[in-house]
Design a protein around this motif. Structure first.
Motif, PDB file in Angstrom:
ATOM      1  N   LEU A   1       0.840  -1.199   0.000  1.00  0.00           N
ATOM      2  CA  LEU A   1       0.000   0.000   0.000  1.00  0.00           C
ATOM      3  C   LEU A   1       0.878   1.253   0.000  1.00  0.00           C
ATOM      4  CD1 LEU A   1      -2.804   1.325   0.230  1.00  0.00           C
ATOM      5  CD2 LEU A   1      -2.603   1.070   2.721  1.00  0.00           C
ATOM      6  N   PHE A   2       1.937   1.239   0.811  1.00  0.00           N
ATOM      7  CA  PHE A   2       2.855   2.380   0.824  1.00  0.00           C
ATOM      8  C   PHE A   2       3.474   2.597  -0.558  1.00  0.00           C
ATOM      9  CE2 PHE A   2       7.240   3.881   1.042  1.00  0.00           C
ATOM     10  CZ  PHE A   2       7.063   5.121   1.637  1.00  0.00           C
ATOM     11  N   VAL A   3       3.896   1.513  -1.201  1.00  0.00           N
ATOM     12  CA  VAL A   3       4.529   1.634  -2.515  1.00  0.00           C
ATOM     13  C   VAL A   3       3.539   2.149  -3.550  1.00  0.00           C
ATOM     14  CG1 VAL A   3       5.557   0.308  -4.416  1.00  0.00           C
ATOM     15  CG2 VAL A   3       6.314  -0.088  -2.059  1.00  0.00           C
ATOM     16  N   ALA A   4       2.330   1.601  -3.568  1.00  0.00           N
ATOM     17  CA  ALA A   4       1.335   2.025  -4.557  1.00  0.00           C
ATOM     18  C   ALA A   4       0.957   3.487  -4.376  1.00  0.00           C
ATOM     19  CB  ALA A   4       0.099   1.132  -4.454  1.00  0.00           C
ATOM     20  N   LEU A   5       0.747   3.911  -3.143  1.00  0.00           N
ATOM     21  CA  LEU A   5       0.399   5.309  -2.891  1.00  0.00           C
ATOM     22  C   LEU A   5       1.548   6.235  -3.282  1.00  0.00           C
ATOM     23  CD1 LEU A   5      -1.385   4.938   0.567  1.00  0.00           C
ATOM     24  CD2 LEU A   5      -2.480   5.498  -1.616  1.00  0.00           C
ATOM     25  N   SER A   6       2.775   5.812  -3.007  1.00  0.00           N
ATOM     26  CA  SER A   6       3.933   6.635  -3.376  1.00  0.00           C
ATOM     27  C   SER A   6       4.015   6.789  -4.890  1.00  0.00           C
ATOM     28  CB  SER A   6       5.219   6.009  -2.827  1.00  0.00           C
ATOM     29  OG  SER A   6       5.215   5.974  -1.417  1.00  0.00           O
ATOM     30  N   ARG A   7       3.881   5.671  -5.608  1.00  0.00           N
ATOM     31  CA  ARG A   7       3.929   5.747  -7.076  1.00  0.00           C
ATOM     32  C   ARG A   7       2.810   6.626  -7.608  1.00  0.00           C
ATOM     33  NH1 ARG A   7       5.565  -0.321  -9.373  1.00  0.00           N
ATOM     34  NH2 ARG A   7       7.428  -0.593  -8.063  1.00  0.00           N
ATOM     35  N   ALA A   8       1.619   6.504  -7.024  1.00  0.00           N
ATOM     36  CA  ALA A   8       0.488   7.313  -7.480  1.00  0.00           C
ATOM     37  C   ALA A   8       0.728   8.795  -7.223  1.00  0.00           C
ATOM     38  CB  ALA A   8      -0.795   6.858  -6.794  1.00  0.00           C
ATOM     39  N   ALA A   9       1.563   9.107  -6.220  1.00  0.00           N
ATOM     40  CA  ALA A   9       1.903  10.494  -5.924  1.00  0.00           C
ATOM     41  C   ALA A   9       3.117  10.964  -6.709  1.00  0.00           C
ATOM     42  CB  ALA A   9       2.170  10.653  -4.426  1.00  0.00           C
ATOM     43  N   GLY A  10       3.644  10.111  -7.606  1.00  0.00           N
ATOM     44  CA  GLY A  10       4.774  10.494  -8.439  1.00  0.00           C
ATOM     45  C   GLY A  10       6.133  10.239  -7.814  1.00  0.00           C
ATOM     46  N   ILE A  11       6.174   9.427  -6.744  1.00  0.00           N
ATOM     47  CA  ILE A  11       7.426   9.123  -6.058  1.00  0.00           C
ATOM     48  C   ILE A  11       7.852   7.707  -6.425  1.00  0.00           C
ATOM     49  CG2 ILE A  11       8.574   8.917  -3.822  1.00  0.00           C
ATOM     50  CD1 ILE A  11       6.226  10.655  -2.701  1.00  0.00           C
ATOM     51  N   PRO A  12       9.014   7.509  -7.035  1.00  0.00           N
ATOM     52  CA  PRO A  12       9.461   6.148  -7.324  1.00  0.00           C
ATOM     53  C   PRO A  12       9.563   5.343  -6.033  1.00  0.00           C
ATOM     54  CG  PRO A  12      10.796   7.746  -8.510  1.00  0.00           C
ATOM     55  CD  PRO A  12       9.965   8.528  -7.545  1.00  0.00           C
ATOM     56  N   ALA A  13       9.000   4.152  -6.033  1.00  0.00           N
ATOM     57  CA  ALA A  13       9.001   3.309  -4.837  1.00  0.00           C
ATOM     58  C   ALA A  13       8.993   1.848  -5.267  1.00  0.00           C
ATOM     59  CB  ALA A  13       7.789   3.623  -3.961  1.00  0.00           C
ATOM     60  N   ARG A  14       9.448   0.978  -4.363  1.00  0.00           N
ATOM     61  CA  ARG A  14       9.502  -0.446  -4.699  1.00  0.00           C
ATOM     62  C   ARG A  14       9.382  -1.300  -3.445  1.00  0.00           C
ATOM     63  NH1 ARG A  14      15.858  -0.408  -6.657  1.00  0.00           N
ATOM     64  NH2 ARG A  14      16.843  -0.403  -4.587  1.00  0.00           N
ATOM     65  N   ASP A  15       8.779  -2.461  -3.614  1.00  0.00           N
ATOM     66  CA  ASP A  15       8.810  -3.493  -2.598  1.00  0.00           C
ATOM     67  C   ASP A  15      10.130  -4.230  -2.699  1.00  0.00           C
ATOM     68  OD1 ASP A  15       6.048  -3.594  -1.338  1.00  0.00           O
ATOM     69  OD2 ASP A  15       5.531  -3.709  -3.460  1.00  0.00           O
ATOM     70  N   ALA A  16      10.592  -4.759  -1.575  1.00  0.00           N
ATOM     71  CA  ALA A  16      11.773  -5.614  -1.559  1.00  0.00           C
ATOM     72  C   ALA A  16      11.362  -6.909  -0.868  1.00  0.00           C
ATOM     73  CB  ALA A  16      12.920  -4.940  -0.814  1.00  0.00           C
ATOM     74  N   TYR A  17      11.309  -7.994  -1.640  1.00  0.00           N
ATOM     75  CA  TYR A  17      10.805  -9.258  -1.128  1.00  0.00           C
ATOM     76  C   TYR A  17      11.963 -10.118  -0.647  1.00  0.00           C
ATOM     77  CZ  TYR A  17       6.536  -7.765  -3.393  1.00  0.00           C
ATOM     78  OH  TYR A  17       5.426  -7.049  -3.760  1.00  0.00           O
ATOM     79  N   GLY A  18      11.907 -10.558   0.610  1.00  0.00           N
ATOM     80  CA  GLY A  18      13.028 -11.297   1.159  1.00  0.00           C
ATOM     81  C   GLY A  18      12.651 -12.140   2.351  1.00  0.00           C
ATOM     82  N   VAL A  19      13.634 -12.364   3.244  1.00  0.00           N
ATOM     83  CA  VAL A  19      13.422 -13.244   4.387  1.00  0.00           C
ATOM     84  C   VAL A  19      14.356 -12.814   5.524  1.00  0.00           C
ATOM     85  CG1 VAL A  19      15.109 -14.951   3.536  1.00  0.00           C
ATOM     86  CG2 VAL A  19      13.285 -15.689   5.099  1.00  0.00           C
TER      87      VAL A  19
END
Length: 388
Positions: A241-259
């Protein structure tokens, strides 16, 4: 509360990639009989004095002979991410199987694909994957002025991290929500801070959600509109949700999937796991601003501390929750390893639909699709240990 009191980093020494490099995008190694390896960063390039810690992560899979023909896909750790992760070695073995390393389209998602046309000698199907990884803590000083010496990302990469994905669109209710949160704010850092605080305030970790959730942000936002309640989920939901909202606001953002690969050295019982890490997968997030580079953000772990740090949970006003909230915008502890930043990942050679993200083993047998979120039913175990 000053998050820097909770995460002090030593001076950083440069770390470089070995000459061998990794596979090009969209490529795969030729199938081998049963085993293989990928080149990694030279161990000598990682300086322990700069706060680096080295871990071995081992994934072991055992399927019954009746499962053949079968395929499995095991995520491989990212070779180099920023200044905080270097993969030193990747090795695998699967007797009687055809194996290959693949890098699939989008976000450099690396995996090992393993196929058994039949059970070797009538025995069980076995595979193992070793990732040896060096990691260290991160701490971006958000109180400092933007610096022209900060790490820079290419324009093409930043465009990629503004794109919508299947479960993270950037229009409709996502864009409307992002614009409401950031109304009147005129720079990316301020907007990202506002989105982070809004996500922390308007979500709640839900223990009953399987795995890390699905990351369906529209369903989360629609639930809130319909019920007026808090959005429940796990890390892929909350940080997605944080990433999607950031992208929608014009801020490059990404999830980092790990362990997670180790316990927390900062005193957070909920934010670490060592030994058997089969169920320790965790999605983190980052956003990019000029003059700072990629900045850590993990609102999901703030909510994890509130729910799980002590039996019965903690209120958001508790000092430990406030410490996590302050720290996890701009910093994260290096007891976690990232696989990739991928979305809508197609698994090569199989008939499965693309998966929303790849941080679990996936599998397909003669009987159907294996349950990635149930290590015992699937037949896998992931373990970690710190090494010299």
């Amino acid at each position: 509360m000053d998050r820097r009191a909770f995460l002090r980093l030593g001076a950083a020494l440069p770390v470089s990639v070995g000459a061998a490099g990794i596979l090009p995008a969209h490529a795969a190694t030729p199938p081998s009989a049963s085993s293989g390896a990928l080149p990694g960063v030279r161990a000598g390039d990682v300086q322990s004095a700069a706060g680096w810690r080295v871990y071995e992560m081992t994934t072991e899979v055992t399927l019954p002979p009746s499962a053949a023909p079968a395929r499995i896909w095991l995520p491989v750790t990212a070779q180099q991410v920023g200044d905080y992760q270097r993969t030193l070695a990747t090795e695998w073995n699967a007797p009687g199987a055809l194996t290959r390393a693949a890098t699939v389209s989008g976000y450099d998602v690396r995996m090992v694909a393993i196929e058994w046309p039949s059970a070797p000698d009538g025995g069980p199907l076995k595979a193992s994957l070793l990732n040896k990884v060096a990691i260290r803590d991160r701490d971006v000083d958000l109180g400092a002025a933007p610096s022209p010496r900060a790490p820079r990302e290419s324009a093409a990469t930043l465009r990629e991290y503004l794109r919508p994905t299947q479960l993270m669109p950037t229009d409709g209710i996502v864009r409307d929500t992002a614009l409401k949160i950031t109304a009147g704010l005129d720079d990316d850092m301020t907007r990202a801070r506002a989105i982070y605080q809004w996500v922390v305030d308007n979500t709640c970790r839900e223990a009953s959600v399987r795995g890390c959730g699905t990351g369906d942000v529209v369903a989360m936002l629609n639930h809130t509109v319909k019920t007026g309640g808090i959005m429940n989920g796990k890390c892929a939901d909350i940080n997605g949700l944080f990433v999607a909202l950031s992208r929608a606001a014009g801020i490059p953002a990404r999830d980092a999937y790990g362990v997670r690969v180790d316990t927390s050295a900062l005193g957070f019982k909920a934010l670490g796991k060592a030994g058997d890490i089969s169920k320790a997968q965790h999605c983190r997030s980052e956003f990019y601003t000029a003059g700072y580079g990629w900045i850590p953000a993990d609102p999901a772990d703030v909510r994890k501390v509130a729910l799980e740090e002590v039996p019965g949970g903690l209120p958001m006003t508790d000092s430990k929750v406030r410490a996590a909230r302050a720290m996890l915008l701009g910093a994260w502890e290096g007891n976690w390893v990232v696989y990739n930043h991928g979305h809508d990942v197609a698994l090569p050679g199989g008939t499965l639909a693309p998966v929303p993200f790849l941080m679990y083993p996936n599998g397909q047998t003669v009987a159907g699709t294996l349950d990635s979120l149930d290590p015992d039913k699937f037949g896998y175990r992931i373990s970690s240990k710190r090494v010299a």
